[in-house]
Write a protein that holds these residues in place. Structure first.
Motif, PDB file in Angstrom:
ATOM      1  N   LEU A 108      31.123  40.738  31.427  1.00 44.87           N
ATOM      2  CA  LEU A 108      31.724  42.058  31.579  1.00 44.87           C
ATOM      3  C   LEU A 108      30.840  42.953  32.444  1.00 44.87           C
ATOM      4  O   LEU A 108      31.339  43.743  33.248  1.00 44.87           O
ATOM      5  N   PHE A 109      29.532  42.843  32.279  1.00 41.35           N
ATOM      6  CA  PHE A 109      28.620  43.613  33.132  1.00 41.35           C
ATOM      7  C   PHE A 109      28.613  43.054  34.551  1.00 41.35           C
ATOM      8  O   PHE A 109      28.587  43.805  35.523  1.00 41.35           O
ATOM      9  N   LEU A 110      28.649  41.725  34.658  1.00 40.66           N
ATOM     10  CA  LEU A 110      28.630  41.086  35.967  1.00 40.66           C
ATOM     11  C   LEU A 110      29.870  41.448  36.777  1.00 40.66           C
ATOM     12  O   LEU A 110      29.831  41.558  37.995  1.00 40.66           O
ATOM     13  N   ALA A 111      30.992  41.621  36.074  1.00 45.74           N
ATOM     14  CA  ALA A 111      32.238  41.956  36.754  1.00 45.74           C
ATOM     15  C   ALA A 111      32.204  43.345  37.381  1.00 45.74           C
ATOM     16  O   ALA A 111      33.059  43.676  38.211  1.00 45.74           O
ATOM     17  N   MET A 112      31.225  44.160  37.021  1.00 48.93           N
ATOM     18  CA  MET A 112      31.108  45.507  37.570  1.00 48.93           C
ATOM     19  C   MET A 112      30.553  45.503  38.994  1.00 48.93           C
ATOM     20  O   MET A 112      30.373  46.555  39.594  1.00 48.93           O
ATOM     21  N   ALA A 113      30.273  44.287  39.516  1.00 51.46           N
ATOM     22  CA  ALA A 113      29.716  44.195  40.865  1.00 51.46           C
ATOM     23  C   ALA A 113      30.641  44.820  41.905  1.00 51.46           C
ATOM     24  O   ALA A 113      30.192  45.244  42.971  1.00 51.46           O
ATOM     25  N   GLY A 114      31.941  44.880  41.610  1.00 49.63           N
ATOM     26  CA  GLY A 114      32.876  45.484  42.547  1.00 49.63           C
ATOM     27  C   GLY A 114      32.858  47.001  42.519  1.00 49.63           C
ATOM     28  O   GLY A 114      33.389  47.646  43.414  1.00 49.63           O
ATOM     29  N   LEU A 115      32.255  47.573  41.469  1.00 47.81           N
ATOM     30  CA  LEU A 115      32.228  49.023  41.317  1.00 47.81           C
ATOM     31  C   LEU A 115      30.865  49.617  41.620  1.00 47.81           C
ATOM     32  O   LEU A 115      30.769  50.749  42.096  1.00 47.81           O
ATOM     33  N   ILE A 116      29.818  48.866  41.308  1.00 48.09           N
ATOM     34  CA  ILE A 116      28.463  49.347  41.563  1.00 48.09           C
ATOM     35  C   ILE A 116      27.744  48.348  42.465  1.00 48.09           C
ATOM     36  O   ILE A 116      28.286  47.307  42.802  1.00 48.09           O
ATOM     37  N   VAL A 204      37.381  33.515  40.663  1.00 43.81           N
ATOM     38  CA  VAL A 204      38.591  33.050  41.353  1.00 43.81           C
ATOM     39  C   VAL A 204      39.792  33.872  40.910  1.00 43.81           C
ATOM     40  O   VAL A 204      40.608  34.321  41.736  1.00 43.81           O
ATOM     41  N   LEU A 205      39.904  34.090  39.614  1.00 40.05           N
ATOM     42  CA  LEU A 205      41.025  34.871  39.085  1.00 40.05           C
ATOM     43  C   LEU A 205      40.943  36.330  39.524  1.00 40.05           C
ATOM     44  O   LEU A 205      41.966  36.976  39.747  1.00 40.05           O
ATOM     45  N   LEU A 206      39.716  36.835  39.646  1.00 35.95           N
ATOM     46  CA  LEU A 206      39.533  38.237  40.013  1.00 35.95           C
ATOM     47  C   LEU A 206      40.113  38.545  41.390  1.00 35.95           C
ATOM     48  O   LEU A 206      40.570  39.666  41.642  1.00 35.95           O
ATOM     49  N   GLY A 216      41.628  44.522  35.659  1.00 35.80           N
ATOM     50  CA  GLY A 216      41.608  43.230  36.323  1.00 35.80           C
ATOM     51  C   GLY A 216      40.304  42.487  36.106  1.00 35.80           C
ATOM     52  O   GLY A 216      40.294  41.265  35.940  1.00 35.80           O
ATOM     53  N   GLN A 217      39.192  43.215  36.077  1.00 32.62           N
ATOM     54  CA  GLN A 217      37.891  42.595  35.867  1.00 32.62           C
ATOM     55  C   GLN A 217      37.772  42.027  34.459  1.00 32.62           C
ATOM     56  O   GLN A 217      37.359  40.880  34.257  1.00 32.62           O
ATOM     57  N   ASP A 218      38.132  42.842  33.473  1.00 38.88           N
ATOM     58  CA  ASP A 218      38.077  42.378  32.086  1.00 38.88           C
ATOM     59  C   ASP A 218      39.040  41.224  31.857  1.00 38.88           C
ATOM     60  O   ASP A 218      38.721  40.266  31.147  1.00 38.88           O
ATOM     61  N   LEU A 219      40.214  41.316  32.473  1.00 38.99           N
ATOM     62  CA  LEU A 219      41.224  40.280  32.293  1.00 38.99           C
ATOM     63  C   LEU A 219      40.766  38.955  32.880  1.00 38.99           C
ATOM     64  O   LEU A 219      40.965  37.884  32.277  1.00 38.99           O
ATOM     65  N   SER A 220      40.132  38.982  34.045  1.00 38.51           N
ATOM     66  CA  SER A 220      39.671  37.743  34.668  1.00 38.51           C
ATOM     67  C   SER A 220      38.583  37.083  33.834  1.00 38.51           C
ATOM     68  O   SER A 220      38.575  35.856  33.670  1.00 38.51           O
ATOM     69  N   VAL A 221      37.670  37.880  33.275  1.00 39.29           N
ATOM     70  CA  VAL A 221      36.604  37.339  32.422  1.00 39.29           C
ATOM     71  C   VAL A 221      37.187  36.743  31.151  1.00 39.29           C
ATOM     72  O   VAL A 221      36.825  35.640  30.722  1.00 39.29           O
ATOM     73  N   LEU A 246      45.539  38.200  24.881  1.00 36.48           N
ATOM     74  CA  LEU A 246      45.826  39.624  24.796  1.00 36.48           C
ATOM     75  C   LEU A 246      44.892  40.319  23.804  1.00 36.48           C
ATOM     76  O   LEU A 246      44.365  41.406  24.090  1.00 36.48           O
ATOM     77  N   THR A 247      44.660  39.680  22.660  1.00 34.00           N
ATOM     78  CA  THR A 247      43.779  40.278  21.660  1.00 34.00           C
ATOM     79  C   THR A 247      42.350  40.369  22.176  1.00 34.00           C
ATOM     80  O   THR A 247      41.680  41.399  22.029  1.00 34.00           O
ATOM     81  N   ASN A 248      41.864  39.286  22.788  1.00 30.35           N
ATOM     82  CA  ASN A 248      40.507  39.301  23.335  1.00 30.35           C
ATOM     83  C   ASN A 248      40.368  40.339  24.443  1.00 30.35           C
ATOM     84  O   ASN A 248      39.305  40.953  24.595  1.00 30.35           O
ATOM     85  N   LEU A 249      41.428  40.526  25.217  1.00 28.80           N
ATOM     86  CA  LEU A 249      41.393  41.526  26.276  1.00 28.80           C
ATOM     87  C   LEU A 249      41.275  42.930  25.688  1.00 28.80           C
ATOM     88  O   LEU A 249      40.499  43.755  26.175  1.00 28.80           O
ATOM     89  N   LEU A 250      42.022  43.189  24.625  1.00 26.08           N
ATOM     90  CA  LEU A 250      42.041  44.526  24.028  1.00 26.08           C
ATOM     91  C   LEU A 250      40.774  44.842  23.243  1.00 26.08           C
ATOM     92  O   LEU A 250      40.418  46.018  23.090  1.00 26.08           O
ATOM     93  N   VAL A 251      40.100  43.812  22.736  1.00 29.33           N
ATOM     94  CA  VAL A 251      38.877  44.067  21.966  1.00 29.33           C
ATOM     95  C   VAL A 251      37.614  43.683  22.725  1.00 29.33           C
ATOM     96  O   VAL A 251      36.514  44.106  22.358  1.00 29.33           O
ATOM     97  N   GLY A 252      37.768  42.869  23.783  1.00 30.40           N
ATOM     98  CA  GLY A 252      36.592  42.413  24.515  1.00 30.40           C
ATOM     99  C   GLY A 252      35.791  43.541  25.134  1.00 30.40           C
ATOM    100  O   GLY A 252      34.557  43.494  25.156  1.00 30.40           O
ATOM    101  N   TRP A 253      36.476  44.567  25.619  1.00 21.92           N
ATOM    102  CA  TRP A 253      35.780  45.682  26.258  1.00 21.92           C
ATOM    103  C   TRP A 253      34.909  46.455  25.276  1.00 21.92           C
ATOM    104  O   TRP A 253      33.973  47.172  25.683  1.00 21.92           O
ATOM    105  N   THR A 254      35.175  46.321  23.983  1.00 23.08           N
ATOM    106  CA  THR A 254      34.412  47.072  22.980  1.00 23.08           C
ATOM    107  C   THR A 254      33.028  46.474  22.735  1.00 23.08           C
ATOM    108  O   THR A 254      32.138  47.176  22.240  1.00 23.08           O
ATOM    109  N   ILE A 255      32.851  45.197  23.055  1.00 26.36           N
ATOM    110  CA  ILE A 255      31.598  44.518  22.720  1.00 26.36           C
ATOM    111  C   ILE A 255      30.379  45.192  23.340  1.00 26.36           C
ATOM    112  O   ILE A 255      29.398  45.480  22.633  1.00 26.36           O
ATOM    113  N   PRO A 256      30.358  45.474  24.658  1.00 25.62           N
ATOM    114  CA  PRO A 256      29.180  46.157  25.218  1.00 25.62           C
ATOM    115  C   PRO A 256      28.921  47.504  24.564  1.00 25.62           C
ATOM    116  O   PRO A 256      27.768  47.858  24.298  1.00 25.62           O
ATOM    117  N   PHE A 257      29.992  48.263  24.285  1.00 26.88           N
ATOM    118  CA  PHE A 257      29.816  49.578  23.671  1.00 26.88           C
ATOM    119  C   PHE A 257      29.319  49.453  22.234  1.00 26.88           C
ATOM    120  O   PHE A 257      28.484  50.243  21.782  1.00 26.88           O
TER     121      PHE A 257
END
Length: 336
Positions: A108-116, A204-206, A216-221, A246-257
């Motif tokens: 999830l942090f690595l996927a931020m390469a497109g933003l930072i 590849v999915l990204l 899109g970043q979270d979804l690809s991961v 779908l469940t992992n997508l909706l809760v996956g973003w919470t893990i870093p926080f």
């Protein structure tokens, strides 16, 4: 050094590679007869117990148990209903410190390469992986995943997807020579495949999900990791969750926080309890959201389906098909 070694291998012709594979298999079977070398690196067991007590002091149940599992790898008894909900939504791996969880967090942090900046993305992902490994007590499954993810992500972030594949192969090979019995270990299988999903499949999915800002970043991961571990989960638990992605997508973003807020709360608990309570409240909110989402999707009548025992040929065919689809997507992206 490992990356340089990988580049040398890539320049070899087919015969040396074939002989290398034969040599590896020979050494592997010799080591298998000798038995594996199990490493014990739980360096922070007592401190982890103290931190676990701190979490119970500031958080209610079952949020406290969830945070202890996610952040510290503490195997505590969760309410039966919550445990079943986690199983039915294929999110049980999140509530324990695991290689798959580490790969998801780092990814999830690595996927931020497109933003930072890429350098910042690398730093954040490796910092998250390092802290997670230390807090979990340097458990062997997590240490294996940390090594694989760190090496592969460094290659992937610089656009060297082919190199990252070879790095994963070399790293896995060395680990199996250390202990061949790990090849039968569920945590090893999950961490290896999830890491492949995050650093190889997800980029590849990204390329096709980039039009979805952030999502899109979270979804690809999420999809990348899930596609790789589905056969292992089905074969071991005989259950296919139809709502897992779908469940992992909706809760996956919470893990870093959850990890960041939980870690800050623990640090504040030794300095200023008032700040710890504030951070604990924010952590409870996110954990409560996590519990609600998991419970909602687990209650759906089509949440999961039972899958009987399958022969290994089925899963080999699955990975061959998945590889073919990825190659088609890569070629299509190159043409466009």
């Amino acid at each position: 050094m490992l990356l340089l070694f990988t580049k040398v291998i890539l320049k070899w012709n087919k015969l040396p590679i074939f002989l290398s594979v034969v040599l590896f298999l020979l050494i592997f079977f010799i080591r298998l007869q000798q038995g594996g070398w199990e490493i014990s690196l739980d360096l922070f067991k007592r401190k982890r117990l103290v931190l676990d007590q701190k979490i119970s002091q500031f958080l209610p149940s079952p949020q406290a148990e969830l945070l202890s599992g996610i952040l510290l790898g503490q195997n505590k008894n969760l309410p039966v209903k919550l445990k079943l909900n986690l199983r039915d939504t294929s999110t049980l791996h999140i509530v324990v410190a695991s290689g798959q969880n580490l790969s998801m967090v780092g990814g999830l942090f690595l996927a931020m390469a497109g933003l930072i900046k890429r350098r910042n993305a690398i730093f954040l992902s490796l910092l998250a992986v390092t802290l997670y490994t230390l807090l979990s007590g340097v458990q062997v499954p997590i240490l294996r995943a940390a090594i694989m993810f760190s090496l592969a992500s460094l290659a992937s972030i610089y656009g060297r997807v082919k190199d990252s594949i070879w790095i994963l192969i070399i790293t896995l090979s060395v680990m199996l020579l250390i202990n061949p019995l790990w090849i039968k270990d569920l945590s090893f299988q999950l961490s290896a495949l999830a890491t492949i999903g995050v650093v190889v499949v997800a980029p590849v999915l990204l390329q096709y999900l980039r039009f979805l800002p952030l999502l899109g970043q979270d979804l690809s991961v999420t999809i990348g990791a899930q596609l790789m571990v589905i056969p292992i989960i089905i074969q071991n638990f005989h259950q296919l969750s139809l709502v897992s992605i779908l469940t992992n997508l909706l809760v996956g973003w919470t893990i870093p926080f959850i990890m960041i807020l939980g870690g800050l709360m623990l640090m504040a608990s030794f300095i200023w309890s008032g700040l710890a309570w504030i951070l604990g409240l924010a952590t409870v909110v996110i954990l409560t959201y996590f519990i609600y989402i998991v419970g909602f999707f687990a209650a759906l009548p089509f949440a999961w389906e039972y899958v009987g025992e399958q022969t290994w040929v089925v899963w080999v065919g699955y990975y061959i098909l998945l590889t073919g689809v990825l190659l088609v997507l890569i070629k299509s992206n190159i043409k466009n």
